[in-house]
Design a protein around this motif. Structure first.
Motif, short mmCIF file in Angstrom:
data_model
loop_
_atom_site.label_atom_id
_atom_site.label_comp_id
_atom_site.label_asym_id
_atom_site.label_seq_id
_atom_site.Cartn_x
_atom_site.Cartn_y
_atom_site.Cartn_z
N GLY A 187 -89.84 -39.67 18.36
CA GLY A 187 -90.69 -40.70 19.03
C GLY A 187 -92.22 -40.27 18.87
O GLY A 187 -92.90 -41.04 18.85
N ARG B 44 -84.60 -36.75 19.17
CA ARG B 44 -85.25 -38.18 19.54
C ARG B 44 -86.79 -37.96 19.99
O ARG B 44 -87.43 -38.57 19.61
N ARG C 171 -81.52 -34.92 22.57
CA ARG C 171 -82.90 -35.34 23.10
C ARG C 171 -84.00 -34.68 22.44
O ARG C 171 -84.94 -35.53 22.37
N THR D 1 -84.76 -43.04 24.75
CA THR D 1 -85.64 -44.04 24.46
C THR D 1 -85.07 -45.07 23.47
O THR D 1 -84.49 -44.83 22.82
N GLN D 2 -85.31 -46.33 23.76
CA GLN D 2 -84.71 -47.45 23.18
C GLN D 2 -85.32 -47.55 21.95
O GLN D 2 -86.48 -47.47 21.81
#
Length: 172
Positions: free
Chosen positions: A9, A5, A2, A95-96
């Motif tokens: 992001g 990511r 996480r 998050t895609q």
């Protein structure tokens, strides 16, 4: 994963390797009922279990601290922490569109009732870099008895091997 990511992001470059242990990805179907669990408890609803259901779930997974939860004072302290831990894990949705660029190593116990090798291998989908899966002896809580092996594996993956040195000709 996480944290990695989140860094990606925000446009930050991530160096190193991401490690994942003992959990399915949120790419897996979100609702599956395990045969050993009460039919009304879904995989993503454990945090909603009553104060007897959470210790029962820990016992199902092979947790060794469930006897401690028989003490009402400890139970009052520990159950909210466990419930929040489950809530965090069960409600997280990645998050895609953010694929990792760092290698990923997944580690699981070979008799974990919560995650199979096939499910753990799905983590390969989150990275464009190399992926590997390490299966260690143990159940969902394999980290405790396999602590030394886990630490050695993480260190081996993060610390590059020393380059081979070539020695020049020997002199008498």
């Amino acid at each position: 994963m996480r944290a990695v990511r989140a860094q990606r992001g925000c446009g930050r470059r991530v160096r190193g390797r991401a490690a994942a242990t003992g959990a399915r990805t949120r790419c897996d179907p979100p609702v599956r009922v395990r045969a050993a669990r009460a039919a009304h408890v879904r995989d993503d609803d454990v945090y909603l279990c009553d104060d007897d259901g959470l210790p029962a779930e820990l016992g199902r997974l092979g947790g060794t601290g469930t006897a401690l939860l028989a003490d009402p004072a400890l139970r009052e302290i520990v159950l909210p922490i466990l419930r929040n831990d489950y809530r965090l894990a069960e409600r997280y949705r990645p998050t895609q569109g953010i694929r990792l660029r760092c290698p990923v190593t997944a580690m699981i116990g070979n008799v974990d009732p919560e995650v199979t090798g096939t499910e753990a291998r799905r983590r390969e989908e989150v990275t464009g870099a190399p992926f590997d899966l390490r299966v260690l002896p143990g159940d969902h809580f394999y980290l405790t008895p396999q602590r030394d092996a886990v630490v050695a594996e993480v260190v081996r993956r993060l610390v590059p091997a020393p380059a081979a040195r070539t020695l020049g000709p020997s002199t008498p």
